[in-house]
Design a protein around this motif. Structure first.
Motif, PDB file in Angstrom:
ATOM      1  N   SER A  64       1.000  -1.339  -0.114  1.00 50.23           N
ATOM      2  CA  SER A  64       0.122   0.024  -0.048  1.00 50.23           C
ATOM      3  C   SER A  64       0.763   1.093  -0.047  1.00 50.23           C
ATOM      4  CB  SER A  64      -0.912   0.015   1.317  1.00 50.23           C
ATOM      5  OG  SER A  64      -1.681  -1.001   1.250  1.00 50.23           O
ATOM      6  N   PRO A  65       0.664   2.167  -1.117  1.00 48.99           N
ATOM      7  CA  PRO A  65       1.407   3.415  -0.906  1.00 48.99           C
ATOM      8  C   PRO A  65       1.122   4.114   0.252  1.00 48.99           C
ATOM      9  CG  PRO A  65       0.553   3.167  -3.114  1.00 48.99           C
ATOM     10  CD  PRO A  65      -0.071   1.840  -2.241  1.00 48.99           C
ATOM     11  N   GLN A  66      -0.033   4.024   0.884  1.00 45.60           N
ATOM     12  CA  GLN A  66      -0.054   4.726   2.120  1.00 45.60           C
ATOM     13  C   GLN A  66       0.654   4.352   3.283  1.00 45.60           C
ATOM     14  OE1 GLN A  66      -2.393   3.030   0.356  1.00 45.60           O
ATOM     15  NE2 GLN A  66      -3.938   4.726  -0.457  1.00 45.60           N
ATOM     16  N   ASN A  67       1.359   3.193   3.166  1.00 45.07           N
ATOM     17  CA  ASN A  67       2.304   2.429   4.242  1.00 45.07           C
ATOM     18  C   ASN A  67       3.762   2.997   3.889  1.00 45.07           C
ATOM     19  OD1 ASN A  67       0.178   1.606   5.834  1.00 45.07           O
ATOM     20  ND2 ASN A  67       0.215  -0.452   4.783  1.00 45.07           N
ATOM     21  N   PHE A  68       4.058   3.350   2.730  1.00 48.10           N
ATOM     22  CA  PHE A  68       5.300   3.623   2.377  1.00 48.10           C
ATOM     23  C   PHE A  68       6.059   4.766   3.504  1.00 48.10           C
ATOM     24  CE2 PHE A  68       8.617   6.034   0.033  1.00 48.10           C
ATOM     25  CZ  PHE A  68       9.594   5.066  -0.166  1.00 48.10           C
ATOM     26  N   ASP A  69       6.926   4.332   3.888  1.00 48.96           N
ATOM     27  CA  ASP A  69       8.193   5.285   4.856  1.00 48.96           C
ATOM     28  C   ASP A  69       9.510   5.037   4.182  1.00 48.96           C
ATOM     29  OD1 ASP A  69       8.526   6.785   7.541  1.00 48.96           O
ATOM     30  OD2 ASP A  69       9.744   5.336   7.281  1.00 48.96           O
ATOM     31  N   ALA A  70      10.055   6.141   3.648  1.00 48.60           N
ATOM     32  CA  ALA A  70      11.302   6.011   2.944  1.00 48.60           C
ATOM     33  C   ALA A  70      12.396   5.758   4.059  1.00 48.60           C
ATOM     34  CB  ALA A  70      11.650   7.778   2.320  1.00 48.60           C
ATOM     35  N   GLU A  71      12.212   6.091   5.443  1.00 43.32           N
ATOM     36  CA  GLU A  71      13.594   5.528   6.241  1.00 43.32           C
ATOM     37  C   GLU A  71      13.262   4.108   6.570  1.00 43.32           C
ATOM     38  OE1 GLU A  71      14.905   6.549  10.755  1.00 43.32           O
ATOM     39  OE2 GLU A  71      13.508   8.061   9.739  1.00 43.32           O
ATOM     40  N   LEU A  72      11.971   3.735   6.624  1.00 43.74           N
ATOM     41  CA  LEU A  72      11.869   2.517   7.052  1.00 43.74           C
ATOM     42  C   LEU A  72      12.366   1.324   5.887  1.00 43.74           C
ATOM     43  CD1 LEU A  72      10.878   0.285   8.906  1.00 43.74           C
ATOM     44  CD2 LEU A  72       8.632   0.623   8.120  1.00 43.74           C
ATOM     45  N   GLY A  73      11.620   1.970   4.462  1.00 48.50           N
ATOM     46  CA  GLY A  73      12.283   1.249   3.271  1.00 48.50           C
ATOM     47  C   GLY A  73      13.839   1.313   2.937  1.00 48.50           C
ATOM     48  N   ARG A  74      14.495   2.320   3.664  1.00 45.39           N
ATOM     49  CA  ARG A  74      16.013   2.205   3.381  1.00 45.39           C
ATOM     50  C   ARG A  74      16.645   1.024   4.541  1.00 45.39           C
ATOM     51  NH1 ARG A  74      15.391   7.844   3.053  1.00 45.39           N
ATOM     52  NH2 ARG A  74      15.624   8.103   4.972  1.00 45.39           N
ATOM     53  N   LYS A  75      15.991   1.125   5.762  1.00 45.07           N
ATOM     54  CA  LYS A  75      16.448   0.166   6.649  1.00 45.07           C
ATOM     55  C   LYS A  75      16.195  -1.504   6.247  1.00 45.07           C
ATOM     56  CE  LYS A  75      15.886   2.920  10.673  1.00 45.07           C
ATOM     57  NZ  LYS A  75      15.024   3.213  11.968  1.00 45.07           N
ATOM     58  N   ILE A  76      15.217  -1.438   5.972  1.00 46.75           N
ATOM     59  CA  ILE A  76      14.841  -2.829   5.356  1.00 46.75           C
ATOM     60  C   ILE A  76      15.652  -3.340   4.255  1.00 46.75           C
ATOM     61  CG2 ILE A  76      12.990  -4.424   4.544  1.00 46.75           C
ATOM     62  CD1 ILE A  76      11.166  -2.710   6.091  1.00 46.75           C
ATOM     63  N   ALA A  77      15.781  -2.198   3.224  1.00 46.80           N
ATOM     64  CA  ALA A  77      16.556  -2.932   2.006  1.00 46.80           C
ATOM     65  C   ALA A  77      18.073  -3.000   2.280  1.00 46.80           C
ATOM     66  CB  ALA A  77      16.454  -1.615   0.834  1.00 46.80           C
ATOM     67  N   ARG A  78      18.338  -2.125   3.235  1.00 45.94           N
ATOM     68  CA  ARG A  78      19.975  -2.259   3.790  1.00 45.94           C
ATOM     69  C   ARG A  78      20.166  -3.580   4.518  1.00 45.94           C
ATOM     70  NH1 ARG A  78      23.871  -1.715   7.348  1.00 45.94           N
ATOM     71  NH2 ARG A  78      25.754  -0.489   6.721  1.00 45.94           N
ATOM     72  N   ASP A  79      19.311  -3.853   5.481  1.00 47.68           N
ATOM     73  CA  ASP A  79      19.375  -5.145   6.074  1.00 47.68           C
ATOM     74  C   ASP A  79      19.416  -6.412   4.815  1.00 47.68           C
ATOM     75  OD1 ASP A  79      19.286  -3.949   8.528  1.00 47.68           O
ATOM     76  OD2 ASP A  79      17.389  -4.337   8.990  1.00 47.68           O
ATOM     77  N   ASN A  80      18.524  -6.464   3.991  1.00 50.77           N
ATOM     78  CA  ASN A  80      18.617  -7.575   3.022  1.00 50.77           C
ATOM     79  C   ASN A  80      19.865  -7.528   2.420  1.00 50.77           C
ATOM     80  OD1 ASN A  80      15.910  -8.252   3.704  1.00 50.77           O
ATOM     81  ND2 ASN A  80      14.834  -6.775   2.173  1.00 50.77           N
ATOM     82  N   ALA A  81      20.371  -6.426   1.912  1.00 51.83           N
ATOM     83  CA  ALA A  81      21.707  -6.252   1.432  1.00 51.83           C
ATOM     84  C   ALA A  81      22.829  -6.747   2.205  1.00 51.83           C
ATOM     85  CB  ALA A  81      21.949  -5.209   0.941  1.00 51.83           C
ATOM     86  N   ARG A  82      22.780  -6.428   3.309  1.00 47.65           N
ATOM     87  CA  ARG A  82      23.654  -6.839   4.339  1.00 47.65           C
ATOM     88  C   ARG A  82      23.661  -8.333   4.554  1.00 47.65           C
ATOM     89  NH1 ARG A  82      23.840  -7.779   9.917  1.00 47.65           N
ATOM     90  NH2 ARG A  82      25.856  -7.231  10.604  1.00 47.65           N
ATOM     91  N   GLU A  83      22.513  -9.076   4.542  1.00 44.78           N
ATOM     92  CA  GLU A  83      22.470 -10.227   4.758  1.00 44.78           C
ATOM     93  C   GLU A  83      23.039 -11.151   3.729  1.00 44.78           C
ATOM     94  OE1 GLU A  83      21.279 -13.197   7.265  1.00 44.78           O
ATOM     95  OE2 GLU A  83      20.684 -11.188   7.657  1.00 44.78           O
ATOM     96  N   LYS A  84      22.947 -10.620   2.697  1.00 47.77           N
ATOM     97  CA  LYS A  84      24.155 -11.108   1.307  1.00 47.77           C
ATOM     98  C   LYS A  84      25.436 -11.322   1.561  1.00 47.77           C
ATOM     99  CE  LYS A  84      20.343 -10.161  -2.114  1.00 47.77           C
ATOM    100  NZ  LYS A  84      20.179  -9.294  -3.097  1.00 47.77           N
ATOM    101  N   ILE A  85      25.946 -10.502   2.600  1.00 47.57           N
ATOM    102  CA  ILE A  85      27.542 -10.420   2.760  1.00 47.57           C
ATOM    103  C   ILE A  85      27.673 -11.820   3.420  1.00 47.57           C
ATOM    104  CG2 ILE A  85      29.194  -9.196   3.765  1.00 47.57           C
ATOM    105  CD1 ILE A  85      27.723  -6.476   3.409  1.00 47.57           C
ATOM    106  N   TRP A  86      26.914 -12.036   4.236  1.00 49.97           N
ATOM    107  CA  TRP A  86      27.316 -13.473   5.164  1.00 49.97           C
ATOM    108  C   TRP A  86      27.767 -14.469   4.149  1.00 49.97           C
ATOM    109  CZ3 TRP A  86      27.782 -13.428  10.317  1.00 49.97           C
ATOM    110  CH2 TRP A  86      27.429 -12.381  10.965  1.00 49.97           C
ATOM    111  N   ALA A  87      26.895 -14.693   3.361  1.00 50.48           N
ATOM    112  CA  ALA A  87      27.173 -15.949   2.305  1.00 50.48           C
ATOM    113  C   ALA A  87      28.674 -15.691   1.680  1.00 50.48           C
ATOM    114  CB  ALA A  87      26.383 -16.176   1.254  1.00 50.48           C
ATOM    115  N   LEU A  88      28.735 -14.440   1.230  1.00 47.27           N
ATOM    116  CA  LEU A  88      30.080 -14.120   0.458  1.00 47.27           C
ATOM    117  C   LEU A  88      31.415 -14.047   1.345  1.00 47.27           C
ATOM    118  CD1 LEU A  88      28.871 -11.190  -1.508  1.00 47.27           C
ATOM    119  CD2 LEU A  88      29.233 -13.460  -2.412  1.00 47.27           C
TER     120      LEU A  88
END
Length: 104
Positions: A64-88
């Motif tokens: 829902s676009p009404q739930n979009f929060d830029a700061e929260l989106g950045r945190k979640i996206a960063r966590d998802n990217a960081r998680e990939k570093i563990w495998a590498l």
């Protein structure tokens, strides 16, 4: 779900001290981060550049676009990217250990 710090505390409490990855090591290989939110969308992409030049990406989006929060989106996206570093980094450590074992 346990977070990195809780898992790290449990590992230390159990005395598991063989070569391994740590949250501090994972964070130490990150050189820079960039974010992009696609215009008219709720999709946020994080690109982490590692010290060796490798890049990993993570994404987040909300339905829902009404739930979009830029700061929260950045945190979640960063966590998802960081998680990939563990495998590498895990592969890299295993390779180093295998090489050392072969020399014995």
């Amino acid at each position: 779900m346990l977070n990195d710090q809780a898992i790290e505390q449990e590992i230390q409490a159990k005395g598991l001290n063989a070569p391994r990855l740590t949250p501090v090591l994972i964070d130490s290989v990150i050189k820079s981060e960039q974010y992009h939110v696609f215009e008219g969308a709720t999709l946020t992409v994080c690109c982490l550049t590692l010290k060796n030049g490798c890049t990993v990406t993570g994404e987040s989006a909300c339905v829902s676009p009404q739930n979009f929060d830029a700061e929260l989106g950045r945190k979640i996206a960063r966590d998802n990217a960081r998680e990939k570093i563990w495998a590498l980094e895990g592969y890299l450590l295993r390779e180093k250990l295998a090489t050392a074992e072969a020399l014995l």
